[in-house]
Enzyme design. Structure first.
Site, short mmCIF file in Angstrom:
data_model
loop_
_atom_site.label_atom_id
_atom_site.label_comp_id
_atom_site.label_asym_id
_atom_site.label_seq_id
_atom_site.Cartn_x
_atom_site.Cartn_y
_atom_site.Cartn_z
N ARG A 1 -0.72 7.11 -29.80
CA ARG A 1 -0.70 6.66 -31.19
C ARG A 1 0.22 5.44 -31.30
O ARG A 1 1.17 5.29 -30.53
CB ARG A 1 -0.17 7.78 -32.08
N HIS A 2 -0.07 4.56 -32.25
CA HIS A 2 0.79 3.41 -32.50
C HIS A 2 2.21 3.87 -32.82
O HIS A 2 2.47 5.02 -33.17
CB HIS A 2 0.24 2.56 -33.66
N GLY A 3 3.16 2.93 -32.76
CA GLY A 3 4.55 3.24 -33.05
C GLY A 3 4.85 3.29 -34.53
O GLY A 3 3.95 3.19 -35.38
#
Length: 460
Positions: A81-83
């Site tokens: 997942r993105h940060g």
């Protein structure tokens, strides 16, 4: 002699007192909101792995434990997942409305309320709209370094320079920037300045949910699909939370809607995730309140991305097959004595990418569905997004060749070993790859994205 003993006693007392003052129980850390473990998909990665608070690059290679010293890592696929990101424009709009209520209508002498009204400023703007923050950049840089420490023969400078590491991302800016950050983590680690490394944007893989017509029509754009969520939001547990917030602010109950409750919780969560501060907004909730809000969020994820409807998990068929095709290719190359051409695949997407895949694989399935009526009995549920899906959440699959045709597959979620549901023998932590394939045979032979997602299928 008595004077010496007196001085020694005083000295020991002072040392003991000093030690007590310097000792901080992580559970009582004043910089951490008491409710931080309930922030669901807006939680920090460090809440899932608290040891990273002390050392953000810490790893424990002993967790890997392949069955024998002969086992060699030959391929790693990571779905990430993105940060950490800013709130979306829709979130910001609700936050602004709540801030106006607190600024102009709330009354009381509590220090946290005075802080909001006189010191805190509404610094979130609608143009932030879900963009990656600096903490999100660091999330992926640090994850890249930790994976290189956990799997040094795969995530290596040699493999990166040789083109054996592939990067794929969703087109959303927060995902592209997370991918760039992951790459920067590696290039900075190895001081690579003479070469750049490409990534591919692939929304068919990383945003499959947008392209699954049946999911879009029957779940995503279908208000009735959220009936359990709506019933819980209107039920006694959530009503009590909103009333307690109104009481704390001394405003009419009608001022604090469900949206305002969510906005307050989001303000607490974002302030902590982005700025690492224990915001005065957090004082609007006690732990009982947080458990209710957390359940409401889990309920929504359950019915829109999880086990609530079969199409939720089946929408990820395309990503499921992609992952296993990469594993198969690596297995075939290794067993035929060839060099594995894709040692590492890094795929960056969203919580909405990872959750349907985890659901398709059978992880975190409770014996009973989450509903609007069973909050009290679901206190020990497995399906808990605060544990599963913090920012930078990741599912890592590592393929080992242990010689003599013995291939093993180890799954890790957020850098911790997990067991494939249904594979519970003594080798379950690193099962034979063929056993995993046998376990998912029905999905491997079917689970066709085009077939599952066509609108002519019977309702979800």
């Amino acid at each position: 002699m008595l004077t010496f003993l007196w001085k020694f006693t005083v000295f020991c007392f002072l040392i003991f007192t000093c030690c007590l003052l310097n000792y901080v129980n992580p559970e009582e850390n004043l910089d951490t909101p008491a409710i931080s473990k309930y922030f669901n998909t807006k939680g920090r990665y460090e809440e899932v792995n608290p040891y990273l608070i002390e050392d953000i690059l810490a790893v424990n290679r002993s967790i890997l434990q392949p069955p024998s010293a002969q086992c060699q890592e030959i391929h790693l696929t990571a779905v990430i997942r993105h940060g950490t990101r800013y709130p979306t424009s829709k979130n910001v709009e609700k936050m602004q409305k709540l801030y106006d209520i607190v600024l102009h209508n709330a009354s009381g002498e509590e220090s946290w309320l005075r802080e909001i009204q006189t010191q805190w400023t509404m610094w979130y703007t609608e143009d932030m709209d879900g963009r990656l923050v600096q903490k999100g950049v660091n999330d992926h840089k640090h994850l890249a370094v930790r994976l290189s420490k956990l799997f040094p023969s795969l995530v290596s400078e040699e493999k990166l320079r040789g083109g054996f590491i592939k990067f794929i991302t969703s087109s959303k800016h927060r995902c592209v920037n997370s991918t760039l950050s992951f790459k920067a983590g590696l290039t900075e680690l190895w001081a690579i300045t003479d070469k750049e490394f490409d990534h591919a944007v692939n929304d068919a893989l990383m945003r499959f949910f947008d392209r699954c017509a049946r999911f879009v029509q029957e779940v995503d754009k279908n208000p009735s699909a959220l009936s359990e969520v709506d019933q819980f939001r209107q039920g006694p547990e959530m009503r009590r939370v909103t009333e307690k917030i109104a009481d704390r602010l001394r405003v009419p109950y009608t001022d604090i809607t469900q949206d305002m409750t969510a906005a307050a919780f989001d303000l607490c969560a974002y302030e902590f995730a982005i700025k690492a501060v224990n915001s005065p907004w957090c004082q609007l909730f006690d732990e009982d309140d947080a458990k209710v809000v957390d359940y409401a969020s889990d309920l929504r994820e359950f019915w829109t991305r999880g086990y609530g409807y079969d199409i939720n998990r089946k929408s990820s068929c395309i990503l499921f097959h992609d992952v296993f095709n990469r594993l198969n290719e690596a297995a075939n190359e290794s067993q035929s004595g060839q060099q594995v051409t894709e040692a590492v695949t890094v795929q960056v997407g969203h919580a909405d990418t990872l959750l349907p895949l985890l659901t398709l694989l059978g992880f975190f399935k409770d014996s009973e569905a989450l509903t609007s009526k069973n909050f009290a009995t679901q206190a020990q549920r497995s399906f808990r997004t605060s544990h599963m899906l913090p920012y930078a959440a990741n599912l890592v699959l590592v393929l080992y060749d242990c010689g003599g045709g013995d291939l093993r597959l180890q799954p890790l979620l957020n850098e911790k070993p997990v067991t494939f549901p249904g594979l519970n023998n003594q080798q379950a932590s690193i099962p034979r790859y063929q056993d995993v394939r046998d376990h998912y045979r029905e999905l491997l032979q079917g689970c066709d994205f085009e077939t599952e997602c066509q609108l002519s299928k019977s309702p979800a």
